[in-house]
Structures are given as C-alpha cells and as structure tokens.
Design an enzyme around this catalytic site. Structure first.
Site, PDB file in Angstrom:
ATOM      1  N   SER A  19       2.375 -11.482  94.566  1.00  0.00           N
ATOM      2  CA  SER A  19       1.918 -10.751  93.389  1.00  0.00           C
ATOM      3  C   SER A  19       0.702 -11.443  92.791  1.00  0.00           C
ATOM      4  O   SER A  19       0.375 -12.567  93.159  1.00  0.00           O
ATOM      5  CB  SER A  19       3.029 -10.684  92.332  1.00  0.00           C
ATOM      6  OG  SER A  19       4.149  -9.969  92.783  1.00  0.00           O
ATOM      7  N   SER A  67       3.063  -4.884  91.845  1.00  0.00           N
ATOM      8  CA  SER A  67       2.808  -6.274  92.242  1.00  0.00           C
ATOM      9  C   SER A  67       1.571  -6.863  91.567  1.00  0.00           C
ATOM     10  O   SER A  67       1.384  -8.075  91.564  1.00  0.00           O
ATOM     11  CB  SER A  67       2.612  -6.371  93.764  1.00  0.00           C
ATOM     12  OG  SER A  67       3.720  -5.879  94.444  1.00  0.00           O
ATOM     13  N   THR A  68       0.734  -5.987  91.010  1.00  0.00           N
ATOM     14  CA  THR A  68      -0.557  -6.454  90.505  1.00  0.00           C
ATOM     15  C   THR A  68      -0.807  -6.018  89.063  1.00  0.00           C
ATOM     16  O   THR A  68      -1.940  -6.072  88.593  1.00  0.00           O
ATOM     17  CB  THR A  68      -1.688  -5.926  91.398  1.00  0.00           C
ATOM     18  OG1 THR A  68      -1.594  -4.492  91.502  1.00  0.00           O
ATOM     19  CG2 THR A  68      -1.594  -6.503  92.797  1.00  0.00           C
ATOM     20  N   SER A  69       0.236  -5.591  88.374  1.00  0.00           N
ATOM     21  CA  SER A  69       0.116  -5.148  86.976  1.00  0.00           C
ATOM     22  C   SER A  69       0.992  -6.041  86.111  1.00  0.00           C
ATOM     23  O   SER A  69       1.906  -5.581  85.432  1.00  0.00           O
ATOM     24  CB  SER A  69       0.544  -3.684  86.848  1.00  0.00           C
ATOM     25  OG  SER A  69      -0.174  -2.876  87.756  1.00  0.00           O
ATOM     26  N   LYS A  70       0.685  -7.331  86.132  1.00  0.00           N
ATOM     27  CA  LYS A  70       1.562  -8.317  85.518  1.00  0.00           C
ATOM     28  C   LYS A  70       0.795  -9.204  84.533  1.00  0.00           C
ATOM     29  O   LYS A  70      -0.389  -9.465  84.723  1.00  0.00           O
ATOM     30  CB  LYS A  70       2.198  -9.191  86.598  1.00  0.00           C
ATOM     31  CG  LYS A  70       3.051  -8.396  87.602  1.00  0.00           C
ATOM     32  CD  LYS A  70       3.567  -9.286  88.720  1.00  0.00           C
ATOM     33  CE  LYS A  70       4.377  -8.493  89.733  1.00  0.00           C
ATOM     34  NZ  LYS A  70       5.682  -8.081  89.217  1.00  0.00           N
ATOM     35  N   CYS A 104       9.647 -12.542  86.817  1.00  0.00           N
ATOM     36  CA  CYS A 104       8.972 -12.256  88.088  1.00  0.00           C
ATOM     37  C   CYS A 104       9.009 -13.531  88.919  1.00  0.00           C
ATOM     38  O   CYS A 104       8.378 -14.534  88.572  1.00  0.00           O
ATOM     39  CB  CYS A 104       7.525 -11.821  87.879  1.00  0.00           C
ATOM     40  SG  CYS A 104       6.634 -11.596  89.451  1.00  0.00           S
ATOM     41  N   LYS A 278      16.466  -3.768  89.593  1.00  0.00           N
ATOM     42  CA  LYS A 278      15.812  -3.361  90.822  1.00  0.00           C
ATOM     43  C   LYS A 278      16.808  -2.582  91.673  1.00  0.00           C
ATOM     44  O   LYS A 278      18.016  -2.696  91.504  1.00  0.00           O
ATOM     45  CB  LYS A 278      15.322  -4.583  91.609  1.00  0.00           C
ATOM     46  CG  LYS A 278      14.334  -5.462  90.878  1.00  0.00           C
ATOM     47  CD  LYS A 278      13.095  -4.700  90.442  1.00  0.00           C
ATOM     48  CE  LYS A 278      12.066  -5.633  89.817  1.00  0.00           C
ATOM     49  NZ  LYS A 278      10.943  -4.855  89.207  1.00  0.00           N
ATOM     50  N   MET A 318       9.993  -8.781  96.051  1.00  0.00           N
ATOM     51  CA  MET A 318       9.883  -9.439  94.757  1.00  0.00           C
ATOM     52  C   MET A 318      10.637 -10.771  94.829  1.00  0.00           C
ATOM     53  O   MET A 318      11.712 -10.847  95.427  1.00  0.00           O
ATOM     54  CB  MET A 318      10.484  -8.570  93.656  1.00  0.00           C
ATOM     55  CG  MET A 318       9.870  -7.169  93.565  1.00  0.00           C
ATOM     56  SD  MET A 318      10.597  -6.012  94.760  1.00  0.00           S
ATOM     57  CE  MET A 318      12.089  -5.539  93.910  1.00  0.00           C
TER      58      MET A 318
END
Length: 393
Positions: A19, A67-70, A104, A278, A318
């Site tokens: 991520s 994965s990239t909006s953290k 995360c 999840k 994850m």
C-alpha cells in the site's frame, strides 16, 4: 469573488508493504486538524482527492484504490514503553468518509521508518548499524506492534534484496510483530464459534446460509469458502472487480457478517463502515497464474485466499487481513485452517492475486477461549516523496 490561497502542510508520501499513503506528524497539521473531528476528516479527504465521482483521484494524492487512499498520523507516544502513536485513516474514494475503525497492516511497515527519520524515536534507541526496535501504539485498536527497522550509518535503510509479491522492486526487509492482535478488547471469535451459519438473503446464496469464520485478529474479518460462492479461489482482480453483481453479493455478505459480529446494530450501518470488517474467501491450494504472469504451484502454498478492501478485490493482501489469516490458520477447525489442510500449525503460506505470502501466528486456548499471542510477517517500506501537500484553505 475572492478565494483564499492554498495552505501547505508538511507530509511524506510513503509505500508500506503493498500500500501507499500520505504520512503526517501530528504537530505539523493545522491546529483544528490535530484533534479528531470534521476539520481533520475534511483535510484528509481533500489531500487524497475524495469524494471523486470520476473514481480517478486526479485532484489529490490518492490513486483511486483502497490500497492507495490512505492517511497516517504519527506522534510521540503517550503510552508507557512505546515510541510512537500510530493513527490510521482509510479514505473512501466516492464518499466523504474517513474510516477510523481499524488498522492498516501494510502501512505499519512504514511507521517505524517515518518515526525514526522524523525524530519520534529517542536517539539513544537507534543504533549506528543494526536493527532499531520501534514500539508502536496502534491508536485505532489500542494494540502494540513491534517493527524491526534496519539501520545503516545511523539512518533508516530502505534499499535491499527483500522481495514482496505485489511490490515491483526489492527493498529492505522490515519484520513486524502484532502483539495480542485481536482488535480492542473484543473476543477473538465474537460469536464464540470457530464456524458459524451466517444467514444471508437468498439472492446471495440460494440456501440463505453460508459457513463463515468470523474472527477478530489484526482486523475483523469474515472468511467464507470460495466453493460456496461458486468461485475457485484462484480469481484475479478483473474477474471480481469487473462484475458488479459479484461485488454487490460480497458486500452483502460482509454487511451480514458485520451484524453477526456485533460491529453494527443495523444492516444499513455497513455502508458507513467500509474499512471493517474485511471479507475474504478461501480454498484449498491450487495452481494458478498470478497477475504478474508468475506461475504459482499448489505445492508452493498451503491454501488460496482472496480478500476485498473497500468493496474491491485487493491486488495482493492487506497486512491486517494477513494477520487474520495467520491467526485463523493456527486454530484447528476454522475455515482457513481446514482449507490449509487442518491440524496445528504456526505458519502458513497462502496464494493471493499477486503471488504468495508467508505469515506466522501463535495462538492458545485458555478456559475454552482462543487467544492470539502474536502474529509475525515481513514487509518493506520506503519514502516516495517528502515535502508539503497543498490544499485549499
């Protein structure tokens, strides 16, 4: 009409595991955003570029995937015998929501490096050469994580030859220990069962019932059998993410799992709690071709696992879900353990869309209750860019 200029906020863009996200030192945030609330959420939404009806994040730092909006906020720890407090926000792509309900695991791999490089770890704890043990307090779930960060000449070593499926280039290995990984003070199995009959609408499965392992380890996770959903367990992203009916079915199962776990009191609440739980489906080990084109032989793995994050099949796995997989695999009788062949085990290698991952866990049964002592995995991390993010005032 007069418009206010943009403000600059010090930030670091980092990859952690599979991520990446925007990292902040708490004291660098605008004063109003240094405490939980709308000001903080609105700032992070604007930094990432959400909500974006186009699903592109063109006007922000996100890349329009879970994965990239953290976003990560770090500060010197207020907890005894810890170095850094780690707060994680999962920023929704198409909704004005920042979900603070869980950790995360992938971004955890970058927390130690950021903390060392930004003066959040006492210099006396950092060797000139060797490994710095960073004691992390995970503020979302109130748990301890230990990161073993390699140090060369007094600085964090980012380069190396450790390869992680789902990440293009090798880097330095960061070993991570998740201590007592059940989220919060909740039981590891909220229903008291290793396998539940999960009631779902008959348009999801004709019988209206699925076998499910509902576990609270690393992150609350709903495990179901791939076969019961009509899947092989070797699916790649496009096979699931391009099928709106499949995504809707899996989201419905996730929502009913959240209700069964006691995470929500009404099924409608699941829409505002996208980060947890999840949902993952498991199958026995099978040959398949990973998204990179690499052939994964059944003999290389113990089982196959596919997991969804924020409504989409994850391109790899994850980190927190990997903790759930490791813990469930260590407990005889769970769906994960049975898919891996059953019996007692302390580590498992599973196949995911990008390749394989080995994880370990220690669990024990005390007075009839299963407890996870710790889960262990290796990731990598590196700084991609550092400086300032700009957002409209």
């Amino acid at each position: 009409m007069t418009f206010k200029p943009q403000i600059r906020v010090p930030a670091t863009y980092m990859r952690g595991g599979t991520s990446k996200g925007v990292f902040f030192n708490l004291t660098d945030l605008p004063v109003a955003a240094q405490v939980p609330g709308p000001a903080r959420d609105n700032l992070l939404l604007r930094v990432i570029g959400s909500p974006d009806p186009y699903g592109k994040h063109t006007d922000g730092m996100g890349s329009a995937t879970s994965s990239t909006s953290k976003a990560v906020i770090l500060s010197k720890s207020t907890e005894p015998d810890h170095d850094v407090d780690y707060l994680f926000g999962q920023v929704a792509i198409d909704k004005p929501v920042v979900d603070w309900s869980g950790n995360c695991g992938n971004q955890t791999a970058a927390v130690g490096a950021f903390a060392i490089s930004n003066g959040l770890v006492d210099p006396s704890r950092i060797p000139d050469n060797g490994v710095c043990v960073v004691r992390i307090w995970q503020a979302n779930i109130h748990k301890t994580i230990i990161a073993h960060v390699p140090i060369t000449n007094g600085e964090v070593q980012e380069t190396g030859d450790f390869e992680l499926d789902g990440v293009t280039f090798p880097a330095a290995e960061v070993k991570i220990e998740f201590l007592d990984p059940a989220a919060g003070d909740a039981a590891m199995f909220p229903t008291g069962n290793l396998v539940d009959d999960l009631d779902v609408p008959t348009d999801v499965v004709e019988s209206g019932t699925l076998n499910a392992t509902l576990i609270n380890a690393g992150i609350p996770t709903v495990f179901v059998n791939a076969e019961e959903l009509g899947y092989s367990g070797t699916e790649l992203q496009d096979e699931i993410n391009n099928d709106e009916a499949a995504l809707a079915k899996l989201e419905t199962i996730r929502a009913y799992g959240a209700l069964k776990m006691g995470l929500i009191s009404d099924i409608s609440e699941a829409a505002t709690r996208g980060h947890t739980p999840k949902i993952a489906f498991v199958s026995k080990a099978q040959d398949y071709t990973a998204s990179s084109g690499k052939t994964i032989a059944a003999s290389e793995i113990d089982l196959n696992v596919r997991a969804l994050s924020m409504g989409k099949l994850h391109h790899a796995m994850m980190g927190t879900a990997a903790v759930a997989i490791a813990t469930a695999a260590a407990i005889p009788g769970t769906l994960v353990n049975l898919a891996a062949g059953g019996g007692t085990r302390q580590e498992v290698r599973f196949g995911h869309p990008s390749g394989t991952l080995k994880v370990g866990a220690e669990a024990e049964q005390i007075d009839g209750q299963w407890l996870a002592k710790k889960a262990i995995m290796s990731r990598s991390a590196r700084v991609l860019m550092e400086g300032f993010v700009r957002v409209p005032a």
